[in-house]
Design a protein around this motif. Structure first.
Motif, short mmCIF file in Angstrom:
data_model
loop_
_atom_site.label_atom_id
_atom_site.label_comp_id
_atom_site.label_asym_id
_atom_site.label_seq_id
_atom_site.Cartn_x
_atom_site.Cartn_y
_atom_site.Cartn_z
N TRP A 123 36.71 -44.18 49.60
CA TRP A 123 37.62 -45.24 49.16
C TRP A 123 38.05 -45.01 47.71
O TRP A 123 39.23 -45.12 47.38
N GLY A 124 37.11 -44.69 46.84
CA GLY A 124 37.43 -44.48 45.43
C GLY A 124 38.34 -43.28 45.22
O GLY A 124 39.27 -43.33 44.40
N ALA A 125 38.10 -42.20 45.98
CA ALA A 125 38.94 -41.01 45.86
C ALA A 125 40.37 -41.32 46.27
O ALA A 125 41.34 -40.96 45.58
N ASP A 151 30.05 -40.60 41.51
CA ASP A 151 29.53 -39.42 42.22
C ASP A 151 30.65 -38.47 42.63
O ASP A 151 30.40 -37.49 43.34
N LEU A 152 31.87 -38.76 42.18
CA LEU A 152 33.02 -37.89 42.46
C LEU A 152 33.70 -37.58 41.13
O LEU A 152 34.78 -38.09 40.82
N PRO A 153 33.06 -36.77 40.29
CA PRO A 153 33.55 -36.58 38.92
C PRO A 153 34.98 -36.06 38.83
O PRO A 153 35.70 -36.42 37.91
N GLY A 154 35.39 -35.23 39.77
CA GLY A 154 36.75 -34.72 39.71
C GLY A 154 37.78 -35.83 39.87
O GLY A 154 38.78 -35.89 39.14
N PHE A 155 37.55 -36.72 40.82
CA PHE A 155 38.46 -37.84 41.04
C PHE A 155 38.42 -38.81 39.86
O PHE A 155 39.44 -39.36 39.45
N GLN A 156 37.22 -39.03 39.31
CA GLN A 156 37.13 -39.95 38.17
C GLN A 156 37.88 -39.40 36.96
O GLN A 156 38.57 -40.15 36.25
N ALA A 157 37.78 -38.10 36.72
CA ALA A 157 38.51 -37.50 35.61
C ALA A 157 40.01 -37.65 35.81
O ALA A 157 40.76 -37.93 34.86
N ARG A 210 32.92 -32.55 48.13
CA ARG A 210 32.37 -32.37 46.79
C ARG A 210 32.36 -30.90 46.38
O ARG A 210 32.69 -30.55 45.25
N LEU A 211 31.98 -30.03 47.31
CA LEU A 211 31.98 -28.61 46.99
C LEU A 211 33.38 -28.11 46.69
O LEU A 211 33.60 -27.34 45.76
N GLY A 212 34.34 -28.55 47.50
CA GLY A 212 35.70 -28.07 47.32
C GLY A 212 36.39 -28.63 46.10
O GLY A 212 37.15 -27.93 45.43
N PHE A 213 36.11 -29.89 45.76
CA PHE A 213 36.83 -30.54 44.67
C PHE A 213 36.12 -30.39 43.33
O PHE A 213 36.74 -30.55 42.29
N ASP A 214 34.83 -30.08 43.37
CA ASP A 214 34.07 -30.05 42.13
C ASP A 214 33.65 -28.65 41.71
O ASP A 214 32.67 -28.47 40.99
N GLY A 215 34.36 -27.63 42.19
CA GLY A 215 34.18 -26.30 41.64
C GLY A 215 33.18 -25.40 42.31
O GLY A 215 32.84 -24.35 41.77
N ARG A 216 32.67 -25.78 43.50
CA ARG A 216 31.68 -24.93 44.17
C ARG A 216 32.24 -24.39 45.48
O ARG A 216 31.57 -24.37 46.51
N ALA A 217 33.46 -23.90 45.41
CA ALA A 217 34.11 -23.39 46.62
C ALA A 217 33.40 -22.17 47.17
O ALA A 217 33.44 -21.91 48.37
N GLY A 218 32.72 -21.40 46.31
CA GLY A 218 31.99 -20.24 46.78
C GLY A 218 30.88 -20.62 47.75
O GLY A 218 30.66 -19.96 48.77
N ASP A 248 31.69 -28.73 34.28
CA ASP A 248 32.18 -27.37 34.50
C ASP A 248 33.25 -27.32 35.60
O ASP A 248 33.16 -26.54 36.55
N LEU A 249 34.26 -28.16 35.45
CA LEU A 249 35.35 -28.21 36.43
C LEU A 249 36.62 -27.53 35.90
O LEU A 249 37.70 -27.72 36.45
N SER A 250 36.47 -26.71 34.87
CA SER A 250 37.65 -26.18 34.19
C SER A 250 38.49 -25.27 35.06
O SER A 250 39.68 -25.06 34.77
#
Length: 750
Positions: A483-485, A516-522, A377-385, A556-558
């Motif tokens: 599974w969803g991802a 709960d995986l907004p990046g994959f859903q988008a 989630r951190l890596g895919f949803d913009g919180r890599a820091g 905020d996944l831009s």
């Protein structure tokens, strides 16, 4: 949401026996505009001096005590804003804005915070322990806040070392007030007051000797006063002050009763604490009484962090010594308390604090689990820091020994586009695999590696499907968190293979289980929008593309590279609708992410370039189309299996060539060509807009553009001229006749 401990905010409570620092307070009161920088080694009373000034100042004062978490610039700004909101009115939407991932710190977050400061009016913002910041990005953020802060806000930076604020330049310009060691040294009067504060009956000669040997160092003077008050000889304060600290603290501890000394050592396991936390951690019921007794005894090493006397910490030197003594004297007890503290912080949702305590306990496996549990989630949803910071706390051996750490570092590689780091981490994880489930619920290392493989797609579209099926084979969404991802990635790959029906069914099955995986859903919604376009279902495409963009914008996944497909599809859909400005904006976002993608994923690059080329054809931008067609052809050579996307590429080549042969004709855009037959139908502009799923203003603007390009005065003349030029095909004529017939029937009496 970021965890901001309450104990890191709020003006510290000053005891009734605190020594007045008249000279320092006067210096601060006379400060003009610009930041105030208070720099001195530990124990010089920096915070106390500023607190005395703030107490006498009429303005509200917000306080922030920094720690290692603030090396994340976004966390730092949220910390500052949250503290400010405790003393002044701050728009709640700002706090939500700062919590979002993907914002650009220097150009978005810092200006937003500066604007909030200006809205607060007169304010003092104290940032304590600035020396905790080591990351260049965090230091740049502090500099930017200082530069953009309004004149109504006085920023006070307290630390052991000078922050990188171009102090020499600011000095020359008179734009900074500096308070250093010389100003913070205790005077003779203040030294006598320090001895009096701890209840010592010491003669002036001894006070002068202590001040001389300590060179005015307030902490050393206080420790000497405590030691002398409790019976130590005057010789205890002789020697160099660099060597005095540990000896004097030992003298203080040696004078305490065993129960109090044990309480001090054990409570110091926590950096910040309250009585309830200590009762729970130490299995006591008297922590409040112990803290109250220690505070009333005049022990100035116990520091209250709020005006209510609820939260405390120890002076850092004293706390470090207490922890070291407990670790040395009873290592098993220290490890047990650190482990318990880690569990408590985990239950409170403070993963970072739990990770630090696990490391203090020497539990490297538990620390690795904390680092890995939110990695996807951190890596895919913009919180890599945040992910990078947690991984940076682990030693290299932890990545070799524990798959949780290695897989987490592979996800960091996915986020940053580091193919070598991904490969090395996956090999390490495989070597350390014990067959156990991972901390984030992934059934096995094999499944974790397969999920990463499905995202980056090394080896081609077929490999994406194989990896995704490996993940899905570990169980459905009820037992398998990914599974969803994986199903999303499989659906996207099927679409690229040209298997549209299977792709749609697969993507639609993923949507309900990726909330709960907004990046994959988008991503799933974006691929569905593309399938809608292939089926000539523009309203469906508009709906799916808008839903995908809403997720990216609201979460905020831009800046997340995997979201390139969302922007690329959005560009094409907007171009089809005739929204040229919106299409160009989405194209710019796509190009920015493609540049960051690099060579990591040819599959993703191919998709992005083909879609942008398609949008360029729609808006009749020949240069843009040519550039992206060239890049798409290069990417297609690396992804020959993607035959569905290849067919789309072939169609674009043909359409571009046809456009080139009609170069002498009026350059009508695709949207304008689509509008021509409707102009012949005599429908109203609103009726045409409804059928094309665009606004009436868009239709009106396109019609005017057609008249201008064809040099005609009316709708009928535009259709006639278009027919003469061969711009109105048989299909278009048929559409016009159908539209005209439909309009006639609707207007006939019933």
């Amino acid at each position: 949401m970021a965890h901001i401990p309450a104990a890191t905010m709020g003006r510290p409570k000053l005891s009734d026996t605190v020594v007045a620092r008249t000279a320092v307070t006067r210096t601060l009161q006379e400060a003009g505009s610009g930041p105030v920088v208070v720099v001195a080694p530990a124990g010089y009373g920096k915070t106390t001096a500023v607190a005395l000034w703030a107490q006498a100042d009429d303005r509200p004062s917000a306080w922030v005590r920094l720690d290692q978490l603030d090396n994340d610039p976004a966390h730092l700004l949220l910390h500052l804003a949250t503290a400010t909101s405790q003393v002044s009115l701050v728009d709640p939407t700002l706090l939500h804005y700062l919590q979002g991932a993907g914002r650009v710190v220097q150009t978005q977050l810092v200006p937003a915070f500066a604007a909030a400061l200006e809205a607060c009016g007169p304010l003092v913002l104290v940032v304590d322990d600035v020396h905790e910041l080591s990351d260049p990005a965090a230091l740049d953020t502090v500099r930017a806040v200082v530069d953009l802060a309004p004149a109504t806000a006085t920023l006070v930076l307290i630390g052991r070392t000078a922050p990188p604020l171009d102090l020499a330049r600011r000095r020359l310009a008179g734009q900074v007030v500096e308070v250093g060691t010389a100003a913070l040294k205790l005077s003779a009067t203040e030294g006598r007051a320090a001895f009096a504060a701890v209840g010592g009956d010491i003669d002036d000669g001894t006070v002068a000797q202590v001040l001389d040997k300590c060179e005015g160092w307030p902490a050393g003077v206080t420790m000497a006063a405590l030691a002398l008050r409790d019976g130590a000889s005057a010789r205890a304060v002789t020697g160099r002050h660099r060597l005095m600290a540990e000896y004097l603290v030992e003298e203080v501890l040696d004078q305490l009763d065993p129960v109090t000394a044990t309480f001090l050592m054990e409570s110091a396991v926590l950096d910040r604490f309250c009585a309830d936390e200590l009762d729970d951690l130490l299995f006591r019921d008297d922590s409040a009484a112990m803290l109250d007794g220690i505070a009333r005894s005049g022990n100035l090493f116990l520091i209250s962090l709020d005006s209510q006397g609820i939260w405390y910490r120890y002076h850092q030197l004293f706390g470090d010594l207490l922890r070291a003594r407990l670790r040395e004297r009873d290592p098993a007890r220290f490890r047990a308390l650190a482990t318990a503290a880690s569990g408590r912080l985990e239950r409170e949702g403070d993963v970072d604090g739990a990770l630090l305590q696990a490391l203090a306990a020497g539990d490297r496996q538990r620390a690795a689990a904390f680092a890995g549990r939110d990695a996807v989630r951190l890596g895919f949803d913009g919180r890599a820091g945040t992910l990078a910071r947690r991984l940076g706390l682990l030693d290299e051996q932890s990545f070799t020994d524990y798959p949780d750490a290695a897989i987490a570092r592979a996800w960091l590689g996915v986020t940053t586009g580091d193919a070598e780091l991904i490969q090395r981490s996956l090999v390490t994880a495989s070597a350390a695999d014990t067959g156990d489930k991972l901390a984030d619920g992934t059934p096995s290392v094999e499944v974790a590696a397969a999920l990463i493989g499905s995202v980056i797609g090394v080896g081609g579209v077929g490999e994406v499907i194989r990896h995704a099926e490996t993940v899905c084979g570990a169980g459905d969404h009820l037992v398998n968190p990914w599974w969803g991802a994986a199903t999303t990635m499989k659906g996207a790959a099927l679409s690229m293979l040209g298997e549209s029906e299977a792709a749609r069914a697969t993507l639609e099955s993923a949507l309900p289980v990726t909330d709960d995986l907004p990046g994959f859903q988008a991503a799933a919604l974006a691929h569905l929008a593309l399938l809608d376009l292939d089926d000539d279902d523009l309203p469906g495409a508009v709906e799916h593309a808008a839903a995908a963009r809403l997720i990216v914008d609201s979460r905020d996944l831009s800046d997340m590279v995997p979201m390139v497909v969302v922007y690329a599809v959005d560009a094409l859909v907007r171009a089809r609708r005739g929204d040229v400005a919106g299409a160009r904006s989405a194209v710019r976002a796509t190009e920015r992410l493609v540049e960051r993608l690099g060579d990591l994923s040819a599959r993703t690059a191919l998709m992005a370039h083909v879609l942008v080329a398609g949008a360029a054809v729609e808006i009749d931008d020949t240069e843009l189309s040519r550039d992206h067609l060239s890049e798409a052809e290069r990417a297609y050579r690396r992804e020959p299996e993607a035959v569905g996307t290849g067919r789309r590429l072939d169609q674009l080549r043909t359409l571009s060539a046809a456009r080139a042969t009609r170069a002498s004709r009026p350059a009508l855009t695709t949207a304008e060509l689509r509008l021509l037959p409707y102009l012949a139908s005599h429908q109203s502009l609103q009726a045409i807009a409804d059928e094309l799923t665009v606004s009436r203003e868009t239709v009106k603007s396109q019609a005017k553009s057609i008249y201008r390009k064809l040099d005609v005065p009316s709708r009928a003349a535009a259709v006639a001229e278009a027919d003469r030029l061969g711009l109105l095909t048989e299909t278009a004529r048929a559409s016009a006749r159908t539209a005209t017939t439909s309009e006639t029937r609707r207007s006939a009496p019933q």
